[in-house]
Design a protein around this motif. Sequence first.
Motif, PDB file in Angstrom:
ATOM      1  N   SER A  86      27.245  28.427  32.271  1.00 39.32           N
ATOM      2  CA  SER A  86      27.344  29.781  33.576  1.00 39.32           C
ATOM      3  C   SER A  86      25.841  29.451  33.358  1.00 39.32           C
ATOM      4  O   SER A  86      25.097  29.870  32.222  1.00 39.32           O
TER       5      SER A  86
ATOM      6  N   ASN B 294      28.232  26.978  36.670  1.00 43.93           N
ATOM      7  CA  ASN B 294      28.640  27.759  37.503  1.00 43.93           C
ATOM      8  C   ASN B 294      27.173  29.282  38.020  1.00 43.93           C
ATOM      9  O   ASN B 294      26.839  29.257  36.728  1.00 43.93           O
TER      10      ASN B 294
ATOM     11  N   ILE C  52      30.160  30.962  42.936  1.00 45.60           N
ATOM     12  CA  ILE C  52      31.320  32.017  42.673  1.00 45.60           C
ATOM     13  C   ILE C  52      30.657  33.495  43.467  1.00 45.60           C
ATOM     14  O   ILE C  52      29.646  33.858  43.386  1.00 45.60           O
TER      15      ILE C  52
ATOM     16  N   MET D  75      35.823  43.605  39.224  1.00 42.09           N
ATOM     17  CA  MET D  75      36.823  43.293  38.060  1.00 42.09           C
ATOM     18  C   MET D  75      36.286  44.727  37.246  1.00 42.09           C
ATOM     19  O   MET D  75      35.666  45.361  36.832  1.00 42.09           O
TER      20      MET D  75
ATOM     21  N   GLY E 244      38.951  35.883  30.176  1.00 44.09           N
ATOM     22  CA  GLY E 244      38.269  34.972  30.388  1.00 44.09           C
ATOM     23  C   GLY E 244      37.711  34.845  31.899  1.00 44.09           C
ATOM     24  O   GLY E 244      39.401  34.077  32.706  1.00 44.09           O
TER      25      GLY E 244
HETATM   26  N1  SAM Z   1      31.174  33.073  28.275  1.00 44.75           N
HETATM   27  C1  SAM Z   1      31.093  32.034  29.147  1.00 44.75           C
HETATM   28  C2  SAM Z   1      30.084  31.908  30.411  1.00 44.75           C
HETATM   29  O1  SAM Z   1      29.419  32.595  30.458  1.00 44.75           O
HETATM   30  O2  SAM Z   1      31.159  31.145  30.942  1.00 44.75           O
HETATM   31  C3  SAM Z   1      32.838  32.427  29.985  1.00 44.75           C
HETATM   32  C4  SAM Z   1      33.906  33.353  29.471  1.00 44.75           C
HETATM   33  S1  SAM Z   1      32.476  33.963  31.807  1.00 44.75           S
HETATM   34  C5  SAM Z   1      33.614  35.298  31.504  1.00 44.75           C
HETATM   35  C6  SAM Z   1      33.671  32.474  31.954  1.00 44.75           C
HETATM   36  C7  SAM Z   1      33.258  32.910  34.096  1.00 44.75           C
HETATM   37  O3  SAM Z   1      33.028  33.888  34.725  1.00 44.75           O
HETATM   38  C8  SAM Z   1      31.343  32.855  34.136  1.00 44.75           C
HETATM   39  O4  SAM Z   1      30.793  31.272  35.121  1.00 44.75           O
HETATM   40  C9  SAM Z   1      31.370  33.955  34.769  1.00 44.75           C
HETATM   41  O5  SAM Z   1      29.725  34.168  35.043  1.00 44.75           O
HETATM   42  C10 SAM Z   1      32.804  34.225  35.712  1.00 44.75           C
HETATM   43  N2  SAM Z   1      32.187  35.887  35.919  1.00 44.75           N
HETATM   44  C11 SAM Z   1      32.238  36.903  34.747  1.00 44.75           C
HETATM   45  N3  SAM Z   1      32.167  37.765  35.759  1.00 44.75           N
HETATM   46  C12 SAM Z   1      32.483  38.064  37.216  1.00 44.75           C
HETATM   47  C13 SAM Z   1      32.971  38.372  38.049  1.00 44.75           C
HETATM   48  N4  SAM Z   1      33.017  40.008  38.136  1.00 44.75           N
HETATM   49  N5  SAM Z   1      33.248  38.406  39.266  1.00 44.75           N
HETATM   50  C14 SAM Z   1      33.043  36.390  39.411  1.00 44.75           C
HETATM   51  N6  SAM Z   1      32.907  36.012  38.178  1.00 44.75           N
HETATM   52  C15 SAM Z   1      32.534  36.555  37.364  1.00 44.75           C
END
Ligand code: SAM
Length: 322
Positions: A117, A156, A185, A190, A321
Motif C-alpha cells: 500500500s 495499492n 482503489i 466499512m 483484511g
Molecule cells: N496492512 C496491509 C496494507 O496496508 O496493505 C494489509 C491490510 S489493508 C486492510 C489491505 C488493503 O485494503 C490496503 O491496500 C488498504 O489501502 C485497503 N483498504 C483499507 N481500507 C479501505 C477502504 N475503506 N476502502 C478500500 N480499500 C481499503
Amino acid sequence: MFDRQHRHIHYLRLSLTSACQMRCTYCRPTVLHKDCHTPLTAADFQQVVERLVSVHGVRKVRLTGGDPTTRPDLISIIEHIAAIKGIDDLAMTTHGLTLASHARAYAAAGLHRVNVSLDTLDSEQFARITGVDAMQRVIDGIDEAIDAGLTPLKINTVVLRDSNEDQLADLVAFAASRSVGIRFIELMPMGPLADQWAKRYISADRMKSLLTENIVDTWEALPQGSDSAQVYQASLRDGSQEDIGFITPMSCHFCDACNRLRLTSDGAIYPCLMDQPRGSFLPALTPEFDGERFDELLEQALAYKAPEHPAQGVGIMTTIGG
Ligand code: SAM
C-alpha cells in the motif's frame, strides 16, 4: 468449490491479525478493541489451507490483515502454507514497513509476491494519512522486495477526495520507474468509518479524468483477468505506455466474478468482505483435525455468499483484511 450462484471459489484470503502499526484514516477506526481471542497458529492455518487446497480446489492464497508482518510467527506461517502442494500463487498484502529488512526472509520462506500500500509520494501527506512518518521506509521496502524477487509486485493506492488525488500522476511515474503494477482503489464504506465515505469517495471515472487532465492521452481497456482490477493500457503524453489498474467495488462491482473466501485470525469465515461472518472453522480445529466437520462448516458459510455485496460493509477492514 462453487457457491449457489455457481461462482468458482478458488481464492482464499487469510487475515492473520487485526494489528497494524499504521492508523490509516480510512481503514482503521480510532477506537479499535484489541483482539481478545487466541489467534490461529501456523499449524491451524496450515490445516485449513491444506483442506481447502486438496479437497476444495483453492489455488490462490493471500496473507493480509491488519498487517501480516506484525505476527511474530509470520515466517513460520509462510513456511507452513508454502509447504502445501497445489498453491499456484502465495501472496501477501502489506504496508511495507518491514520489507526493507525482511523481504529476503519472506521470499526464502516461500512467499511468491507482495502488494504494497502506498497512497502518496508526499511524505507529510503520508504521515497524515497513515499516522506514521515512514514513506521512505516503505519505498526502500518496495525496492528490496523487487530485489528479493517478490514479484510481480503491485502498489495499492486508495484515492481520497481532498487528500491524495493530486498524487495519481506521480504514483504512475513511480510504478513505471520500478516496472511494477499500480491499482487505484475506490474507497469502500466499512463499519464505523462508513459515515465518512460520501465526503471522501472518488470514483474510478473521476480518477481517470484526473489522469487524463495530467498525463494520459488515451485509455485502452485490457481483458479483465481473474484479478479484481480493470487494467487499462494508457498512452501517456510523453510517448510511453503504462498499465494502470482500477479496483471499483463501488462504481462497478465485480461480484459476478467473485472467487473469494476469507478467514480471519479468530477462525471466522467471511464469504464476502462487506458482509458479516458466516460461521467459524474453530469447531473443526480439534487436535485431530475434523475434515468432515470442516466441510460442513464451509458449506454452511458459502450458502450465505450473496449475489452482490451489501451497500455498506458490516465489519472493520483492518480485521477482515482488504
Ligand atoms: N496492512 C496491509 C496494507 O496496508 O496493505 C494489509 C491490510 S489493508 C486492510 C489491505 C488493503 O485494503 C490496503 O491496500 C488498504 O489501502 C485497503 N483498504 C483499507 N481500507 C479501505 C477502504 N475503506 N476502502 C478500500 N480499500 C481499503
